[in-house]
Design an enzyme around this catalytic site. Sequence first.
Site: not given
Ligand code: NAP
Length: 246
Positions: A13-14, A154
């Site tokens: 979703s984002r 995490y």
């Molecule tokens: P984000 O913007 O917070 O988005 C998280 C997404 O996960 C949202 O679409 C949310 O949807 C969904 N989500 C959360 N809990 C859920 C559940 N129980 N079931 C289904 N969907 C769920 O995060 P992001 O930064 O894009 O990160 C995406 C992935 O990359 C994550 O696994 C994160 O750990 C990893 N990552 C991110 C970074 C970074 O710097 N941003 C770095 C390393 C790894 P809803 O709002 O509908 O719950």
Amino acid sequence: MLENKVAIVTGASRGIGKETALTLASYGATVIINYNGSKEKAEAVVEEILEAGGCAKAIQANVADSDSVKTMIDDVKKEFGRIDILVNNAGITKDNLLMGMKEEDFDAVIDTNLKGAFLCMKHVIRIMMKQRYGRIINMSSVTGVMGNAGQVNYAASKAGLLGMTKSLAREVGSRGITVNAVAPGFIDTEMTQVLPENVKEEMIASIPLKRAGQTKDIAETVAFLASDKAAYITGQTISVDGGMHM
Ligand code: NAP
């Protein structure tokens, strides 16, 4: 590059999941936009894909809930006939130093980030084995590789994903299924926007490329791993972190 492929992207979703869904769709895949609570945002991603001439559908499912995941996977199989690509991207953070970390915050992060990926893989793997084709990409993190103060929960979830990736890669390689992980570094999304300015500045200073990564940097790597160009890559962790870890 991904014509006639059906992909599920969890947490689309984002942020990184959304960009990954848009990118897979732009290469021709039909994409399931999974979300937990953000219905409107997920529908907006579907709209964007449809407007660009692609194919997509939003499905609500909490990845930490086995019944919810099973229903999603069964519905996708019923409607689209196959599942070629699974991107386990859904993830949350509940940061604190170990001394202050609540047990429920440890459990919540493990349940979503690690068990969520396990459940999605478990419910999808029979379908992929019958097809003798599949691409699974698990969204780990540089934190899972290096550790990070304040992220014991995490880091455990993201390091756990690397172990699961390698183990499943060994189990299903003979069936034409590859399983890989992507380890993003510091990426500009809502997850990182909430960090204090000084923490962000310190992070960027520690990155050889001296900037935060963009969601597109991750999405294109996922698309490559999902494509036939990466047919001989399995069990690997691809770091996309501007050189943070090397
Ligand atoms: P984000 O913007 O917070 O988005 C998280 C997404 O996960 C949202 O679409 C949310 O949807 C969904 N989500 C959360 N809990 C859920 C559940 N129980 N079931 C289904 N969907 C769920 O995060 P992001 O930064 O894009 O990160 C995406 C992935 O990359 C994550 O696994 C994160 O750990 C990893 N990552 C991110 C970074 C970074 O710097 N941003 C770095 C390393 C790894 P809803 O709002 O509908 O719950």
